[in-house]
Design a protein around this motif. Structure first.
Motif, short mmCIF file in Angstrom:
data_model
loop_
_atom_site.label_atom_id
_atom_site.label_comp_id
_atom_site.label_asym_id
_atom_site.label_seq_id
_atom_site.Cartn_x
_atom_site.Cartn_y
_atom_site.Cartn_z
N UNK A 4 0.88 -1.10 0.03
CA UNK A 4 0.11 -0.09 0.13
C UNK A 4 0.76 1.22 0.00
N UNK A 5 0.91 1.86 -1.26
CA UNK A 5 1.97 2.84 -1.32
C UNK A 5 1.43 4.25 -0.48
N UNK A 6 0.03 4.36 -0.50
CA UNK A 6 -0.62 5.61 0.28
C UNK A 6 -0.20 5.39 1.77
N UNK A 7 -0.31 4.23 2.08
CA UNK A 7 0.10 4.00 3.89
C UNK A 7 1.54 4.15 3.93
N UNK A 8 2.29 3.50 3.06
CA UNK A 8 3.73 3.75 3.12
C UNK A 8 4.10 5.01 3.08
N UNK A 9 3.52 6.08 2.35
CA UNK A 9 4.09 7.45 2.32
C UNK A 9 3.52 8.09 3.42
N UNK A 10 2.35 7.97 3.74
CA UNK A 10 2.04 8.34 5.42
C UNK A 10 2.89 8.10 6.21
N UNK A 11 3.09 6.84 6.54
CA UNK A 11 4.06 6.52 7.45
C UNK A 11 5.46 7.20 7.43
N UNK A 12 5.89 7.22 6.20
CA UNK A 12 7.69 7.75 6.11
C UNK A 12 7.44 9.43 6.51
N UNK A 13 6.11 9.89 6.26
CA UNK A 13 5.90 11.37 6.52
C UNK A 13 5.88 11.37 7.90
N UNK A 14 4.62 10.67 8.55
CA UNK A 14 4.81 10.62 9.88
C UNK A 14 6.16 10.38 10.71
N UNK A 15 6.70 9.37 10.31
CA UNK A 15 7.96 8.70 11.13
C UNK A 15 9.02 10.20 10.92
N UNK A 16 8.97 10.77 9.74
CA UNK A 16 9.94 11.96 9.49
C UNK A 16 9.62 13.06 10.46
N UNK A 17 8.23 13.32 10.67
CA UNK A 17 8.12 14.42 11.53
C UNK A 17 8.12 14.00 12.89
N UNK A 18 8.16 12.91 13.41
CA UNK A 18 8.06 12.36 14.60
C UNK A 18 9.63 12.41 14.99
N UNK A 19 10.38 12.05 14.10
CA UNK A 19 11.97 12.23 14.37
C UNK A 19 12.40 13.75 14.53
N UNK A 20 11.94 14.44 13.55
CA UNK A 20 12.34 15.95 13.49
C UNK A 20 11.80 16.57 14.56
N UNK A 21 10.60 16.34 15.31
CA UNK A 21 10.07 16.81 16.47
C UNK A 21 10.75 16.43 17.50
N UNK A 22 11.28 15.17 17.91
CA UNK A 22 12.14 14.49 18.67
C UNK A 22 13.14 15.33 18.77
N UNK A 23 13.97 15.53 17.68
CA UNK A 23 15.27 16.22 17.72
C UNK A 23 15.30 17.54 17.96
N UNK A 24 14.10 18.16 17.45
CA UNK A 24 13.79 19.71 17.63
C UNK A 24 13.52 19.77 19.39
#
Length: 466
Positions: A4-24
């Motif tokens: 499921x490409x849509x779910x994979x893309x959402x997961x990647x974006x969500x993971x990216x923001x979680x990592x960025x938020x945590x680092x921030x």
């Protein structure tokens, strides 16, 4: 393997923001805590310096007015100032040399203070007092010969000498508490802002992920031969244009492949079956149509009728049989009174049918009816076929080859149990080969007939040619 490409893309974006938020949050917390710590230290240091300077002025005035012996009471009252915990003065050895060892309530310097008296540089540090954070500073008093009054008026020391030091302590627990509250507030505001940004970005990315998922699903279906998918257009930007273009491409492919299939069907009577991959079926039909065209050009250049027959069975053997084909080809006499075996498993003996058909062609069902027979679907349809030649089950597939509107030849394919599925699938192509073979055989047979007539009666043959 589908995903499921849509779910994979959402997961990647969500993971990216979680990592960025945590680092921030980690970086911001570290910077804020460090900044507030430095701010607290600088603030406390300035407070202590100010208090030390006030004390110095007071002690100088006390010495001038002769009340220096009351300095201890002043220091005790000074400790009552908000946040100040204690204040006391220590002497330099130079003062002891001038005024003696009588300290009148003054403290003996500890190692921390001795270091300040020796170096002339202030020192500050923190320590914990029963859970309360205490900031301590020891500030030296340096002899100067400037100002009025100045230190050298009372002290017999060189300029720049350390006369003593004042040690003050103050509580910074409140500062630390306020700093933590401020940092927590900042981090909370950042988290709220990032969450709002994440929600907005998720809202903006949703059409992209949904379109990507729809395109991925449509592509998977197209690979499986289904071009009827429709991608919903969710925006009017480039993402919406991708959806429109993909829909137009799918419609174009579906329409084009169906048209190609319909045209090919008119030539070889082959239609994609239900659930069959339309693209693969179309490719298969085009490939076979190309092979049939090459075959037709080849037999048109074959000089003898027997060469045409051999090319026919060789082609069918190579393209549709996994193991060597078993077959019979019979030709009808001109007066329809007999059948002649032309090729039988590339031999010249009759072995797959009852030999009665050779002298009684009406016993051959194909010759009698003019219709092909399918022994795979109806195993007992032909009584003249010998089912077991070598102990293995066989099925007759017999096809009429029409010449001048009547059955001129019969092709019999003898199918093994393991070959049934292949031959059933190949029936439209075999029929197409036979349809292209019939007119060539008719011409070759006519030429042979004319040649035989010429050899029997050259004059008659000449007249016939004229």
């Amino acid at each position: 393997m589908s995903f499921n490409l849509g779910k994979t893309l959402n997961f990647k974006v969500s993971l990216f923001f979680i990592v960025v938020l945590s680092l921030l949050i980690v970086i911001l917390s570290a910077i804020s805590l460090y900044a507030f710590r430095q701010f607290s230290i600088n603030t406390a240091t300035e407070h202590l310096r100010t208090a030390a300077e006030i004390t110095r002025v007071h002690l100088t005035e006390a010495m001038i007015t002769g009340v220096i012996d009351q300095r201890q009471s002043f220091l005790l009252r000074l400790a009552e100032v908000q946040n100040l915990k204690s204040a006391y003065v220590v002497r330099s050895p130079l003062i002891d040399q001038q005024y003696g060892q009588d300290r009148k309530g003054e403290y003996m310097p500890n190692e921390f203070e001795k270091d300040v008296l020796q170096s002339g540089e202030p020192r500050f540090d923190f320590f914990d007092n029963n859970g309360e954070i205490i900031f301590r500073g020891t500030i030296p008093y340096i002899a100067r010969d400037e100002g009025s009054p100045n230190c050298l008026q009372c002290h017999s020391v060189p300029p720049g000498s350390v006369l003593g030091a004042i040690t003050m302590t103050m509580s910074v627990t409140a500062l630390r508490h306020n700093a933590l509250l401020t940092v927590t507030g900042i981090i909370g505001v950042v988290i709220v802002c990032v969450l709002i940004l994440f929600i907005l970005l998720h809202y903006l990315l949703r059409p992209i992920s949904n379109t990507a998922e729809a395109v991925e699903n449509a592509t998977q279906k197209a690979i499986a031969g289904n071009f009827k998918s429709h991608i919903e257009k969710q925006t009017n930007d480039e993402i919406g244009k991708i959806a429109d273009d993909m829909n137009r491409l799918l419609r174009f492919l579906d329409s084009g492949l169906n048209k190609i299939g319909d045209h090919i069907t008119q030539l070889i009577d082959r239609k994609p079956m239900s659930g069959e991959n339309l693209l693969l079926a179309t490719i298969d039909m085009v490939e076979h149509l190309t092979q049939i065209s090459h075959y037709k050009m080849a037999i048109e250049e074959d000089e003898a009728k027997i060469d045409v027959y051999r090319r026919l069975v060789s082609t069918i053997d190579d393209r549709f049989f996994q193991s060597k084909a078993q077959y019979s080809i019979y030709e009808i006499a001109n007066d329809k009174s007999a059948l002649f075996p032309i090729l039988i498993d590339d031999e010249q003996t009759c072995c797959w049918c009852n030999q009665q058909i050779l002298t009684a062609p009406e016993k051959c069902r194909v010759f009698h009816t003019g219709h092909p027979i399918n022994g795979i679907i109806q195993p007992d349809i032909c009584y003249s076929f010998i089912h077991a030649k070598d102990g293995e089950k066989h099925y007759p597939m017999c096809f009429p080859i029409f010449q001048s509107g009547i059955v001129g030849s019969v092709l019999q394919l003898v199918v093994r149990e393991s070959e049934k599925e292949n031959i059933l699938a190949a029936l439209p192509y075999i029929s197409a080969y036979l349809r292209d073979t019939a007119p060539v055989l008719e011409v070759r047979r006519l030429m042979e007939t004319l040649k035989e007539s010429t050899l029997r009666d050259p004059l008659t043959g000449l007249n016939n040619r004229r």
